[in-house]
Each structure stands twice: as structure tokens, then as C-alpha cells.
Scaffold this active site. Structure first.
Site, PDB file in Angstrom:
ATOM      1  N   HIS A 203      -3.816   6.016   1.533  1.00 42.37           N
ATOM      2  CA  HIS A 203      -2.751   5.710   2.497  1.00 42.37           C
ATOM      3  C   HIS A 203      -1.614   6.724   2.517  1.00 42.37           C
ATOM      4  O   HIS A 203      -0.686   6.589   3.313  1.00 42.37           O
ATOM      5  CB  HIS A 203      -2.151   4.329   2.205  1.00 42.37           C
ATOM      6  CG  HIS A 203      -1.281   4.306   0.987  1.00 42.37           C
ATOM      7  ND1 HIS A 203      -1.780   4.391  -0.270  1.00 42.37           N
ATOM      8  CD2 HIS A 203       0.069   4.227   0.850  1.00 42.37           C
ATOM      9  CE1 HIS A 203      -0.784   4.345  -1.148  1.00 42.37           C
ATOM     10  NE2 HIS A 203       0.345   4.254  -0.492  1.00 42.37           N
TER      11      HIS A 203
HETATM   12  N1  UDP Z   1      -2.915  -2.896  -4.378  1.00 44.74           N
HETATM   13  C1  UDP Z   1      -3.280  -4.206  -4.081  1.00 44.74           C
HETATM   14  N2  UDP Z   1      -4.233  -4.415  -3.115  1.00 44.74           N
HETATM   15  C2  UDP Z   1      -4.825  -3.391  -2.438  1.00 44.74           C
HETATM   16  C3  UDP Z   1      -4.461  -2.069  -2.772  1.00 44.74           C
HETATM   17  C4  UDP Z   1      -3.487  -1.852  -3.738  1.00 44.74           C
HETATM   18  O1  UDP Z   1      -2.778  -5.148  -4.687  1.00 44.74           O
HETATM   19  O2  UDP Z   1      -5.663  -3.654  -1.569  1.00 44.74           O
HETATM   20  C5  UDP Z   1      -1.890  -2.686  -5.402  1.00 44.74           C
HETATM   21  C6  UDP Z   1      -2.282  -1.749  -6.501  1.00 44.74           C
HETATM   22  O3  UDP Z   1      -3.028  -2.408  -7.479  1.00 44.74           O
HETATM   23  C7  UDP Z   1      -0.937  -1.261  -6.999  1.00 44.74           C
HETATM   24  C8  UDP Z   1      -0.100  -1.254  -5.752  1.00 44.74           C
HETATM   25  O4  UDP Z   1      -0.774  -2.066  -4.796  1.00 44.74           O
HETATM   26  O5  UDP Z   1      -0.374  -2.175  -7.909  1.00 44.74           O
HETATM   27  C9  UDP Z   1      -0.004   0.161  -5.282  1.00 44.74           C
HETATM   28  O6  UDP Z   1       0.526   0.187  -4.072  1.00 44.74           O
HETATM   29  P1  UDP Z   1       0.293   1.373  -3.057  1.00 44.74           P
HETATM   30  O7  UDP Z   1      -0.906   2.129  -3.428  1.00 44.74           O
HETATM   31  O8  UDP Z   1       0.378   0.764  -1.705  1.00 44.74           O
HETATM   32  O9  UDP Z   1       1.612   2.238  -3.232  1.00 44.74           O
HETATM   33  P2  UDP Z   1       2.007   3.459  -4.156  1.00 44.74           P
HETATM   34  O10 UDP Z   1       1.830   3.040  -5.583  1.00 44.74           O
HETATM   35  O11 UDP Z   1       1.169   4.615  -3.755  1.00 44.74           O
HETATM   36  O12 UDP Z   1       3.441   3.684  -3.822  1.00 44.74           O
END
Ligand code: UDP
Length: 354
Positions: A203
């Protein structure tokens, strides 16, 4: 002390779930929660409040969509109104989203002290919206709760030590969440493959907003699914939209975004994590899985140094080759890199002692 917490995006719900519990345990602290609305789909927002027992937000601002400027600007206005009404003693912001920056900026202009959880992280790539948000948030916060030694060092290099602020390495709240909820994990229903699959998330704007990178990643996923191991992809709604618009064809098991308990279930069962997420890179490590990261930089450099994570960018051949070699690699968390799951209580203790 009245703490006003600003959250709005999926990773912030997961982080706040453990910190809000720790705040509740401190009799001298009370918390008012503002949900900006940055993430609003039921499976990107509501499910986390239901599953993780996060207190219902006191304010739902329902702000999403538009350009970064529009979203951040609207949040700034609305959050300021809430702050003027609530008169909090302190503001708490998480991570690096537009909600983080809007909350920190609104507080700074009203002279309300702000604590930043996940401070000090840097990718040194100013084209990332997250990098801009985290640098500016650190600049206007007076308590910087860092998750790692590297984050503390990054702040030192930027001259933060000379300011009258607190810089504390409390560990990573995401490790607290992973440990706390691991026992309650469930597997999503309807999976083609029960274990040994490649768990993928995708994403980051640098991939989704660049058609060449995105096409190369989609081809890599299809090739991995054909020749290496089945790929399961809980697909972010924004990425789904771009893939459909570009007419790209995913030949892997695509599922809707899952709740955190299902996500942990997937992490526990997969053979490897292939991601461009920040949080998921660490979760791979917490659950002993090798990680291949489809980015050119990472804020979590300690995982690359210890060999748990490999950076491959968006090059199809590199992604496929790296997944093939890393599959089955043994990864062991020694509890040192991210503090071992004590971050939330350290944060609440610090706030209670102010
Ligand atoms: N996550 C979730 N369901 C999903 C995909 C990700 O619960 O379908 C969780 C993942 O385990 C982590 C968090 O969302 O704890 C990460 O969020 P994301 O990847 O959206 O954001 P980033 O960490 O890149 O800012």
C-alpha cells in the site's frame, strides 16, 4: 492529567490498543480519544475497535480523502476545535500519518505539550509523505518516545539533544500488541492454503502511485505464486482501486483487509512475509518469519542488519529471487531490538510521573 489522543489510521489503532489500556491503569491519567476518520472502512477501522477493546472514540471527525494538503488542513481545523473545548494537559500522537502531523501541529499552536510515540524514525526519503509527517511531528513534540536505539541516534544527529525535551527509548508498542494479542489470533476463513504461504501487503504510495513499480510488483507476485509458494494478499482498498484502474491482473489469492487477530493468524502460519508496510516488517520478526521488503529504504534498519529483512525495491527479478532464497530461513527475536513488549507501560508511567 487529561491526555488527548489523536488516531486515524489502521496501525495507530493497533498501537493505541495497548497504550490506552496502560493509560487506564494509571489513576492520575484520563484519556479523550479523537478519531480523525483517515481510515474509515469497517475492515480498516471499526473491526480494530471491536477486536482490540479500544475505548470508543470521544470524537469522530470523519475526515478522509482529498489531497494530503486538504486532508491535513481539515484535520488541523477540526482537531483545534476539539482541543479548545477539551483543554487537555497533553496530546499524544502516533507514527507518521496526516492525523499525526495535524494533531501535533494543532497542539503546538495552542501551546499544548505533545508526546510522539514512534519518534525518531527516518527513511531519509523526503518524497515519502510519512517522512515529512514524522520529521515535523518530532520538531513540535516535547516528549519523543523512540522505539529503537537507532531512532534515538537519528534524533541526536539532528541536534535534538540540545533542546529541553525528553528523548526516551521505551521500545516498540507494536511488540506489546503482537505479544498481547498472539494468544487470541484466529485464521481467516476461506484460505486456499493453510500454511507455508507468502503473506503480502502492498500500500505504500511509492509503489501504488507509480504504475511501472506497481506493474513490476504485480508480475513478481504472480510469478512467486506460480513458481515458489502460494501468495495471500489482504489488499488495501487504495491499492485495489489503482490496480483496477490500471487494468493489472493479480493471479494470487486476494482477500479483503483482515482484522488484527486474523492478521496475526496469517503471520503465525505463513512461510515468509513480502511487504511494503512499516509495521508488518517488524511483525514478521516478532513471529519468527523472514521478511522481504518492497521498498528502497526502511526505517527499521536493524532488521536488515541482523539479516531478518531484505530490501528489494520494486524490481520483479529481485523480488522473486529474494523470496526464493529467504523462504524457510530461521529468524529468532532475542527480545533486544524492540524492547520485549514493555513499551506501553513505560509510556503510561512516564506520563503519570510528569
Ligand atoms: N494489518 C491488519 N490487517 C491487514 C493488513 C495489515 O491488521 O489486512 C495490520 C498489520 O498487522 C500491522 C498494521 O496493520 O499491525 C500495519 O499497518 P499498515 O501496513 O497499514 O501501515 P504501516 O505500518 O505501513 O504504516
Amino acid at each position: 492529567m487529561k491526555v488527548l489522543t489523536i488516531i486515524g489510521a489502521r496501525p495507530q489503532f493497533i498501537k493505541a490498543s495497548v497504550v490506552s489500556k496502560a493509560i487506564l491503569e494509571q489513576s492520575s491519567l484520563s484519556e479523550v480519544i479523537v478519531h480523525t476518520g483517515q481510515h474509515f472502512d469497517a475492515n480498516m477501522s471499526d473491526i480494530f475497535f471491536e477486536q482490540l477493546g479500544i475505548p470508543k472514540p470521544d470524537y469522530q471527525l470523519d475526515i478522509h480523502g482529498g489531497t494530503h494538503g486538504q486532508m491535513t488542513g481539515r484535520m488541523l481545523m477540526e482537531i483545534e476545535s476539539v482541543m479548545l473545548k477539551e483543554k487537555p494537559d497533553r496530546v499524544l500522537v502516533y507514527g507518521d500519518t496526516n492525523s499525526t502531523l495535524a494533531g501535533a501541529l494543532a497542539a503546538a499552536k495552542l501551546h499544548i505539550p505533545t508526546a510522539h510515540i514512534e519518534a525518531g524514525l527516518r527513511s531519509y526519503n523526503m518524497r515519502m509523505p510519512e517522512e515529512i509527517n514524522r520529521i515535523l511531528t518530532d520538531q513540535v513534540s516535547d516528549i519523543l518516545f523512540c522505539p529503537t536505539d537507532v531512532a534515538v541516534e537519528n534524533l541526536r544527529k539532528e541536534g535534538f539533544e540540545e533542546k529541553p525535551i525528553k528523548i526516551l527509548n521505551v521500545g516498540d508498542v507494536m511488540q506489546d500488541s503482537a505479544m498481547f494479542f498472539a494468544q487470541r489470533a484466529t485464521a481467516p476463513i476461506g484460505l486456499d492454503q493453510q500454511e507455508g504461504f507468502v503473506l503480502t501487503t502492498l500500500h505504500r504510495a511509492e509503489n501504488t502511485d507509480d504504475p511501472v513499480r506497481l506493474a513490476s510488483i504485480v508480475q513478481a507476485l504472480n510469478e512467486i505464486n506460480r513458481n515458489v509458494a502460494p501468495v495471500i494478499l489482504p489488499l488495501h482498498p487504495r491499492t485495489r482501486g489503482v490496480i483496477e484502474r490500471l487494468g493489472l491482473k493479480l493471479e494470487v489469492q486476494v482477500i479483503d483487509p483482515v482484522g488484527y487477530l486474523e492478521m496475526i493468524g496469517l503471520l503465525q502460519r505463513c512461510g515468509l512475509v513480502l511487504t511494503d508496510s512499516g509495521g508488518v516488517q517488524k511483525e514478521a520478526y516478532f513471529f519468527g518469519k523472514p521478511c522481504v521488503t518492497m521498498r528502497d529504504q526502511t526505517e527499521w534498519v536493524e532488521l536488515v542488519s541482523c539479516g531478518a529483512n531484505v530490501l528489494v525495491g520494486a524490481d520483479q527479478q529481485k523480488i522473486v529471487a529474494s523470496v526464493s532464497t529467504s523462504m524457510g530461513k530461521l529468524i529468532q527475536d532475542d527480545g533486544q531490538l524492540y524492547g520485549g513488549g514493555q513499551a506501553a507501560s513505560r509510556i503510561a508511567d512516564t506520563l503519570a510521573r510528569l
